[in-house]
Scaffold this active site. Structure first.
Site, PDB file in Angstrom:
ATOM      1  N   ASP A 155     -11.400   2.992   4.522  1.00  0.00           N
ATOM      2  CA  ASP A 155     -11.873   1.606   4.439  1.00  0.00           C
ATOM      3  C   ASP A 155     -13.394   1.539   4.285  1.00  0.00           C
ATOM      4  OD1 ASP A 155     -10.001  -0.429   4.275  1.00  0.00           O
ATOM      5  OD2 ASP A 155      -9.509  -0.355   6.405  1.00  0.00           O
ATOM      6  N   GLN A 190      -4.828  -1.473   9.869  1.00  0.00           N
ATOM      7  CA  GLN A 190      -4.680  -2.807   9.289  1.00  0.00           C
ATOM      8  C   GLN A 190      -5.219  -3.857  10.260  1.00  0.00           C
ATOM      9  OE1 GLN A 190      -3.571  -3.473   6.173  1.00  0.00           O
ATOM     10  NE2 GLN A 190      -4.078  -5.614   6.513  1.00  0.00           N
ATOM     11  N   LYS A 212       0.833  -1.210   0.000  1.00  0.00           N
ATOM     12  CA  LYS A 212       0.000   0.000   0.000  1.00  0.00           C
ATOM     13  C   LYS A 212       0.866   1.258   0.000  1.00  0.00           C
ATOM     14  CE  LYS A 212      -3.832  -2.200   2.511  1.00  0.00           C
ATOM     15  NZ  LYS A 212      -4.519  -2.356   3.795  1.00  0.00           N
TER      16      LYS A 212
END
Length: 315
Positions: A125, A102, A58
């Protein structure tokens, strides 16, 4: 003619992801003219090798597209309160447009509290209840990356959504539920099935568009699929048993070589034999999974624009 009719179309997620990344890079350059650099903060707790690889990917992609990124790596011993303080600091920073925590987090950390502590405007997200509500009501906002990637695959492949019978197998908050809502927003007729659904095949055989996100290798078999249907396979399951691999990929020398080298192969939630029945399908790997990071980058730029009152529509 017969061969053309019976040859399913492979939906190349890698190519579509590259297309989206190129568009994001263009948007980043346009924002730079205004003196704006989108910023993403990724929080990785502890040392989980798989998560470390994913997070580095990422951060690397951010660098390639011109997005500023920070990786924060608190120790596994961090408390919920300390994590909340870290999130509050990131919420207050003007140079950070997106915050990604995460998962999974250590068991002693309250994941739900943390996800809800992230500012909805920085929730790249798309997990915050406010963004879930925005998705449900069709308002501009940040949508979960994997379901958003599914919609991009369908639209960019010129596959119809409106009026289609869509069946989503799986009801997770991360994929199943938001995917169903996005398909509904795109005017599909949607049925959500799950582990408690009776006679599941009765529903899947009626699907013009079938999304499998249940986390079981090869769960949807060929006899459960309507001929000519579009199959979207969200599953990424590692199979480590040689007999199972042969059952999924009989006579496939390439898969056998992969298994011999890595002691595992990746299988989706749809049995590979079912793809031959379809009209179009996403392969595993190289399908939906390839879109997730691309959509995260897109969400980060969208967040940067929304936070500054800029239009997110393409000219």
């Amino acid at each position: 003619m017969k061969q053309m009719t019976n040859t399913p179309r492979i939906l190349d997620g890698v190519a579509i992801a590259a297309e989206i990344k190129a568009e994001v890079a263009g948007e980043v350059k346009e924002l730079a003219v205004r003196g704006i650099t989108p910023g993403l903060a990724v929080i990785l707790v502890g040392e989980v090798p798989a998560s470390q690889i994913y997070v580095r990917s990422k951060v690397k992609t951010c660098g390639e597209l011109g997005i500023y990124s920070e990786m924060l790596t608190p120790p596994e011993s961090i408390t919920t309160e300390e994590m909340l303080a870290l999130v509050a600091d990131l919420n207050a920073r003007e140079d950070i447009d997106g915050i990604l925590i995460q998962l999974p987090l250590p068991r002693h950390v309250d994941t739900k509290r943390l996800l809800e502590a992230v500012s909805p405007d920085k929730d790249v997200d798309g997990f915050h209840p406010v963004n879930v509500g925005r998705l449900q009501s069709g308002q501009p906002g940040l949508a979960p990356c994997t379901p958003a990637g599914i919609i991009e695959i369908l639209k960019r492949s010129n596959l119809p959504i409106a009026g289609q019978n869509a069946v989503v197998v799986g009801r997770s908050d991360i994929v199943g539920k938001p995917a169903a809502m996005m398909l509904l927003n795109a005017s599909a007729t949607v049925t959500v099935c799950h582990s408690k659904t009776k006679d599941l095949a009765r529903f899947t055989r009626e699907a013009d568009l079938l999304v499998a996100a249940i986390g079981r290798p090869g769960f949807v078999t060929a006899d459960m699929v309507k001929p000519g249907a579009t199959l979207i396979d969200v599953g990424i399951n590692r199979v480590t048993d040689a007999a199972e691999v042969e059952g999924f990929f009989p006579g496939d020398a390439a898969r056998a070589a992969t298994f011999a080298k890595r002691s595992s192969v990746v299988v989706g939630d749809i049995h590979p034999a079912a793809f031959a029945v379809s009209g179009a399908y996403t392969p595993v790997p190289g399908g939906v999974g390839a879109l997730t990071i691309a959509m995260l980058m897109k969400n980060t730029v969208t967040a940067a624009k929304l936070r500054r009152g800029l239009s997110t529509e393409k000219d």
